[in-house]
Motif scaffolding. Structure first.
Motif, mmCIF file in Angstrom:
data_model
loop_
_atom_site.group_PDB
_atom_site.id
_atom_site.type_symbol
_atom_site.label_atom_id
_atom_site.label_comp_id
_atom_site.label_asym_id
_atom_site.label_seq_id
_atom_site.Cartn_x
_atom_site.Cartn_y
_atom_site.Cartn_z
ATOM 1 N N MET A 25 51.788 39.487 47.844
ATOM 2 C CA MET A 25 52.942 39.876 47.270
ATOM 3 C C MET A 25 53.064 40.642 46.117
ATOM 4 S SD MET A 25 53.698 36.031 45.589
ATOM 5 C CE MET A 25 55.098 36.446 44.541
ATOM 6 N N PHE A 26 51.593 40.765 45.347
ATOM 7 C CA PHE A 26 51.573 41.626 44.224
ATOM 8 C C PHE A 26 50.709 42.655 44.267
ATOM 9 C CE2 PHE A 26 51.892 37.093 41.791
ATOM 10 C CZ PHE A 26 53.238 37.480 41.502
ATOM 11 N N GLY A 27 49.584 42.729 45.372
ATOM 12 C CA GLY A 27 48.875 44.020 45.269
ATOM 13 C C GLY A 27 47.864 43.982 44.090
ATOM 14 N N HIS B 265 48.007 48.910 50.858
ATOM 15 C CA HIS B 265 49.190 49.447 50.175
ATOM 16 C C HIS B 265 49.031 50.483 49.335
ATOM 17 C CE1 HIS B 265 48.226 47.488 46.356
ATOM 18 N NE2 HIS B 265 47.868 46.176 46.896
ATOM 19 N N GLY B 266 50.072 51.021 48.903
ATOM 20 C CA GLY B 266 50.064 52.199 47.859
ATOM 21 C C GLY B 266 49.593 51.638 46.431
ATOM 22 N N LEU B 267 49.135 52.742 45.832
ATOM 23 C CA LEU B 267 48.968 52.498 44.134
ATOM 24 C C LEU B 267 50.315 52.189 43.517
ATOM 25 C CD1 LEU B 267 46.408 55.318 43.198
ATOM 26 C CD2 LEU B 267 45.829 52.603 42.763
ATOM 27 N N ASP B 268 51.256 52.749 43.942
ATOM 28 C CA ASP B 268 52.736 52.396 43.440
ATOM 29 C C ASP B 268 53.074 51.167 43.702
ATOM 30 O OD1 ASP B 268 52.575 54.753 42.036
ATOM 31 O OD2 ASP B 268 53.883 55.654 43.597
ATOM 32 N N ASP B 269 52.517 50.250 44.424
ATOM 33 C CA ASP B 269 53.125 48.656 44.958
ATOM 34 C C ASP B 269 52.599 48.001 44.305
ATOM 35 O OD1 ASP B 269 54.409 50.210 47.087
ATOM 36 O OD2 ASP B 269 52.909 50.155 48.485
ATOM 37 N N ILE B 270 51.676 48.118 43.114
ATOM 38 C CA ILE B 270 51.185 47.194 42.536
ATOM 39 C C ILE B 270 52.214 46.372 41.536
ATOM 40 C CG2 ILE B 270 48.990 46.528 40.780
ATOM 41 C CD1 ILE B 270 47.465 48.633 42.088
ATOM 42 N N ALA B 271 52.430 44.956 41.645
ATOM 43 C CA ALA B 271 53.404 44.587 41.020
ATOM 44 C C ALA B 271 53.233 43.748 39.670
ATOM 45 C CB ALA B 271 54.231 43.530 41.875
ATOM 46 N N LEU C 195 41.828 40.421 31.303
ATOM 47 C CA LEU C 195 41.699 41.165 32.457
ATOM 48 C C LEU C 195 40.796 40.677 33.634
ATOM 49 C CD1 LEU C 195 41.154 44.819 30.916
ATOM 50 C CD2 LEU C 195 43.422 43.761 31.702
ATOM 51 N N SER C 196 40.204 39.514 33.177
ATOM 52 C CA SER C 196 39.138 39.192 34.233
ATOM 53 C C SER C 196 37.820 40.227 34.224
ATOM 54 C CB SER C 196 39.335 38.734 35.599
ATOM 55 O OG SER C 196 39.213 39.794 36.370
ATOM 56 N N LYS C 197 36.655 39.624 34.369
ATOM 57 C CA LYS C 197 35.569 40.444 34.516
ATOM 58 C C LYS C 197 35.382 40.917 36.007
ATOM 59 C CE LYS C 197 33.700 40.579 30.078
ATOM 60 N NZ LYS C 197 32.308 40.280 29.978
ATOM 61 N N ASP C 198 36.406 40.860 36.690
ATOM 62 C CA ASP C 198 36.440 41.161 38.430
ATOM 63 C C ASP C 198 36.075 42.843 38.243
ATOM 64 O OD1 ASP C 198 37.126 40.104 41.237
ATOM 65 O OD2 ASP C 198 37.574 42.252 41.002
ATOM 66 N N PRO D 264 45.512 45.701 37.390
ATOM 67 C CA PRO D 264 43.988 45.060 37.800
ATOM 68 C C PRO D 264 43.450 45.395 39.114
ATOM 69 C CG PRO D 264 46.137 43.602 38.340
ATOM 70 C CD PRO D 264 46.742 44.923 37.831
ATOM 71 N N ASN D 265 42.369 45.324 38.993
ATOM 72 C CA ASN D 265 41.346 45.324 40.228
ATOM 73 C C ASN D 265 41.631 44.400 41.047
ATOM 74 O OD1 ASN D 265 39.271 47.485 39.726
ATOM 75 N ND2 ASN D 265 38.153 46.284 38.545
ATOM 76 N N HIS D 266 41.699 42.860 40.645
ATOM 77 C CA HIS D 266 42.071 41.817 41.528
ATOM 78 C C HIS D 266 43.065 40.980 41.055
ATOM 79 C CE1 HIS D 266 39.926 38.290 44.065
ATOM 80 N NE2 HIS D 266 41.135 38.519 44.476
ATOM 81 N N THR D 267 44.137 41.040 41.636
ATOM 82 C CA THR D 267 45.213 40.524 40.823
ATOM 83 C C THR D 267 45.047 39.051 40.778
ATOM 84 O OG1 THR D 267 46.935 42.094 40.941
ATOM 85 C CG2 THR D 267 47.877 39.903 40.913
ATOM 86 N N CYS D 268 44.454 38.398 41.618
ATOM 87 C CA CYS D 268 44.129 36.809 41.904
ATOM 88 C C CYS D 268 43.282 36.459 40.713
ATOM 89 C CB CYS D 268 43.568 36.345 43.014
ATOM 90 S SG CYS D 268 44.474 36.923 44.575
ATOM 91 N N MET D 269 42.306 37.116 40.275
ATOM 92 C CA MET D 269 41.551 36.966 39.199
ATOM 93 C C MET D 269 42.150 36.981 37.691
ATOM 94 S SD MET D 269 38.488 35.505 40.366
ATOM 95 C CE MET D 269 37.845 35.638 38.765
ATOM 96 N N THR D 270 43.043 38.116 37.612
ATOM 97 C CA THR D 270 43.427 38.393 36.406
ATOM 98 C C THR D 270 44.712 37.380 36.088
ATOM 99 O OG1 THR D 270 42.997 40.865 36.779
ATOM 100 C CG2 THR D 270 44.674 40.537 35.278
ATOM 101 N N ALA D 271 45.514 37.275 37.140
ATOM 102 C CA ALA D 271 46.727 36.496 36.867
ATOM 103 C C ALA D 271 46.032 35.154 36.577
ATOM 104 C CB ALA D 271 47.685 36.347 38.173
ATOM 105 N N ALA D 272 45.092 34.409 36.981
ATOM 106 C CA ALA D 272 44.458 33.157 36.524
ATOM 107 C C ALA D 272 44.051 33.095 35.090
ATOM 108 C CB ALA D 272 43.099 32.966 37.567
#
Lengths: 259, 259
Positions: free
Chosen positions: B124-126, B136-142, B166-169, B227-235
């Motif tokens: 859902m975020f990319g 997805h595209g770079l412009d799709d990162i939410a 940002l996380s260290k991902d 972010p590289n990896h939204t799951c890690m950053t959002a956490a």
């Protein structure tokens, strides 16, 4: 303070916020003014009543590897802070707070004449990176992540601590010894040979089993993972479960996370 | 539910916990049983009334780089899940839940006959990694991290988003393009050339300024970091500030963190 009136008068006695410290660059070249920067007294003057003092952080001490190097960083950190405060004092600007600190320099500091505060971050807990650079021993690491074995494959174990529980910090990659995503300990804190968490998925960690020293563990067995960088790992959790020599939780310490 | 009696009857109507899904290995070789593992019906039988179905996750789809490869992973994921469910059905064990999913396979899935659930995480975020592998595209990162410029040095800028924000991902390290600790965008989401967060200290990020395309920014200016990896950053954060085309926060979404 014992009642509302006392509270109000105690608050009234506090210096009015905001109070600002001027950051001094003691050699890391990351941020702050050099202690001899001509702008230093100008900035303090412009802060007016908000000016409370100066602070510095010898983050480059993390590059040290010997007590001699650490002492050198500690002396430079203290010297830069005191020099800045003295220049300000000569301009009639009293730095009430002269704040220094990084964990390596806190542990290798000499006399701190002229310093009013030493901020030490990971100092109280330690971690694998600090052990690698000699600020404390491997046995001094006071924070671990409790995890369970949830899978076995030839040559490796899967645990339920991945990047979210351990962080993705890889600071020991550049240290004398690379601990992957953390060092594997038993519940008593004893290492399993050289075992480390070699890979960290989001929710899973992979421990490689050395053929010469197989780890005989089964699904459901519990382990502790000592972290590369306790600050990053602890930030993934909202509390500490405090134990004191056995596995009885004697206290739960909440954490302040976020901004 | 409107009162305590209704609440009690609603709870009573829920399936009794615990319910268990058996994990199926669809090719990643991280965990789970192979769909043709002889133990599969035995495990389901042993679970008794707790047996609710099977789940799989084609985490190895993150290694794909083309739509053709992704479709291959998606087909294998679906096939493994359905094969496992059919073997169980043949043994008289009905998998009510047949759950698949990873973000790349969710986006490249074909018909999902026999599947009851598709779990898609970062879908859902990319993020930059997903953009690099073509989901997805770079412009799709939410999701981006809002940060401020707090320092300038020759050739680089300092921002107040470091590893904690940002996380260290470093997942894009292995992707076609390495974005360091994140891609630098302006407030409207437009990139500053190739600028990335090249270093992440705990509380500070360093953006290198390319001599050919200097970033003219000043202390206090605001940026967004993809972010590289939204799951890690959002956490690392306890809420999302939702905007919709401008900088007005139209909603605040709390997150569920921790365990």
């Amino acid at each position: 303070v014992t009642d509302d009136a006392d509270t109000a008068s105690a608050i009234a006695a506090l210096p009015a916020p905001p109070r600002a410290l001027i950051e001094i660059d003691c050699g890391q070249n990351r941020c702050g003014l050099a202690p001899d920067d001509p702008a230093l007294p100008v900035v303090a003057q412009n802060l007016g009543p908000a000016f409370a003092g100066i602070m510095t952080h010898a983050g480059h001490s993390y590059g040290g590897r010997t007590p001699q190097e650490m002492r050198g960083y500690a002396e430079a950190e203290c010297r830069a802070a005191v020099q800045a405060a003295e220049r300000l004092a000569a301009a009639g600007l009293q730095a009430r707070i002269v704040s220094i600190g990084s964990t390596p320099t806190a542990l290798h500091a000499g006399p701190l004449n002229g310093v009013t505060e030493l901020r030490a971050g990971v100092y109280m807990f330690g971690d694998l990176f600090q052990a690698e650079i000699g600020t404390h021993g491997l046995d001094d690491i006071a924070v671990t992540v409790l995890t369970s074995v949830i899978g076995r494959r030839p040559g490796r174990l899967l645990v339920d601590a991945g990047g979210l529980a351990l962080s993705k910090d890889r600071s020991t990659e550049a240290a004398p010894r690379d601990y992957g995503y953390g060092r594997v300990l038993d519940l008593a804190g004893q290492p399993f040979g050289d075992a480390v968490v070699r890979r960290a998925y989001q929710e899973h960690g992979v421990i490689e089993r050395d053929a010469d020293a197989p780890i005989e563990l089964h699904i459901g067995d519990k382990l502790r993972i000592a972290p590369n960088h306790t600050c990053m790992t602890a930030a993934a959790h909202d509390r500490y479960h405090v134990i004191d020599g056995d596995d009885v939780v004697v206290a739960v310490w909440p954490r302040v996370n976020g901004w």
